[in-house]
Design an enzyme around this catalytic site. Structure first.
Site, short mmCIF file in Angstrom:
data_model
loop_
_atom_site.label_atom_id
_atom_site.label_comp_id
_atom_site.label_asym_id
_atom_site.label_seq_id
_atom_site.Cartn_x
_atom_site.Cartn_y
_atom_site.Cartn_z
N SER A 15 7.56 3.76 -0.37
CA SER A 15 7.90 3.29 0.97
C SER A 15 9.28 3.69 1.46
CB SER A 15 7.75 1.77 1.04
OG SER A 15 8.29 1.12 -0.09
N THR A 16 9.89 4.71 0.86
CA THR A 16 11.22 5.11 1.31
C THR A 16 11.20 6.16 2.41
OG1 THR A 16 11.40 6.77 -0.45
CG2 THR A 16 12.27 4.57 -0.91
N GLY A 20 4.71 5.47 4.35
CA GLY A 20 5.07 4.24 3.66
C GLY A 20 6.20 3.50 4.35
N TYR A 154 -5.59 17.61 -4.50
CA TYR A 154 -5.21 16.48 -3.64
C TYR A 154 -6.45 15.79 -3.08
CZ TYR A 154 -3.44 14.09 0.54
OH TYR A 154 -3.17 13.16 1.52
#
Length: 265
Positions: A15-16, A20, A154
């Site tokens: 979440s940085t 997020g 991915y």
């Protein structure tokens, strides 16, 4: 309709930055106490400062941990033993040809994109069940149902996110804990900018214009014909995290701009 998450504790992995961080801002704006988690202390602090710029009264806590590892997850569990809302957002992506991706790269993607969410969900959901309420949200992708030829590893992990979230929702049936997956399409984040930096330099376009051009070329089925903004994804997550979404569980909810050309999912 008012989304009110007052009194709820939300943990958002990865979440940085990017989606997020946008989700953390939206949850904080709705009144939740948000735990920001990242691998770098400085980036965790920067993210919290960014959230407070938008939500001055935000209730925030930060944890520095690599959630792609067992040790990192344990560090989070010690710091934050419980949660009302868990957003499994942590993920990595890149473009790589199938024949150039070794076993180690497949393993790395699976550990970060899939197993991190499994570990966190396994730890936090029992307490949600005891209290009779909880929200678990997995950030999947349109690539999980329409696997790109240049991002197969991915796409496979994002398909796995869908399987885990749907199965866990059934496992938690009748408990008051809902589990859902969100499927963003191409979204304008620093990660996408980095992926397109060479193309941006070559074309001379702005980063946003290059990203929109990428959508039209690489995702021609897109109905909006542009990248989404982070806030457009975060708004859906905030709703699913709220008490208002109590009848939605086991779902795969698209915010992909119409990339997936299907009547279902």
């Amino acid at each position: 309709m008012k989304i009110d998450l007052s009194g709820k504790l939300a943990i958002v992995s990865g979440s940085t930055a990017g989606i997020g961080l946008g989700i953390s801002k939206a949850l904080a704006e709705a009144g939740a106490t948000v735990v920001v988690v990242g691998r770098d202390t400085a980036k965790v602090e920067q993210a919290m400062a960014s959230i407070r710029q938008r939500v001055p009264a935000a209730q925030l806590r930060g944890v520095t941990a690599d959630l792609g590892t067992v040790q990192g997850a344990e560090k989070l569990f010690v710091a934050e033993p419980r949660a009302d809302i868990l957003v499994n957002n942590l993920g990595i992506f890149n473009t790589v040809d199938f024949f150039d991706a070794p076993d180690s790269e497949w393993t790395r993607f699976y550990e970060v994109n899939v197993i991190s969410g499994v570990r966190l969900s396994r730890h936090y959901t029992p307490d949600m069940v005891k209290q009779g309420w909880g929200r678990v949200i997995f950030l999947s992708s349109e690539s999980g149902v329409a696997t790109p030829a240049d991002m197969i590893n991915y796409g496979v992990t994002k398909s796995a996110n869908l399987a885990v979230s749907h199965g866990l929702a059934k496992r938690l049936a009748g408990t008051g804990v809902t589990v859902n997956a969100i499927l963003p399409g191409p979204t304008f984040t620093n990660g996408l900018e980095d992926m397109l930096k060479d193309a941006t330099a070559e074309s001379g376009r702005s980063a946003r214009d290059e990203a929109d051009a990428f959508v039209r070329k690489a995702r021609p089925t897109s109905i909006i014909q542009r990248v989404a903004d982070v806030e457009e994804v975060a708004n859906l997550v905030a709703y699913i995290a709220s008490p208002l979404s109590s009848a939605t569980t086991g779902a795969a909810l698209r915010v992909d701009g119409g990339v997936v050309d299907s009547l279902a999912i």
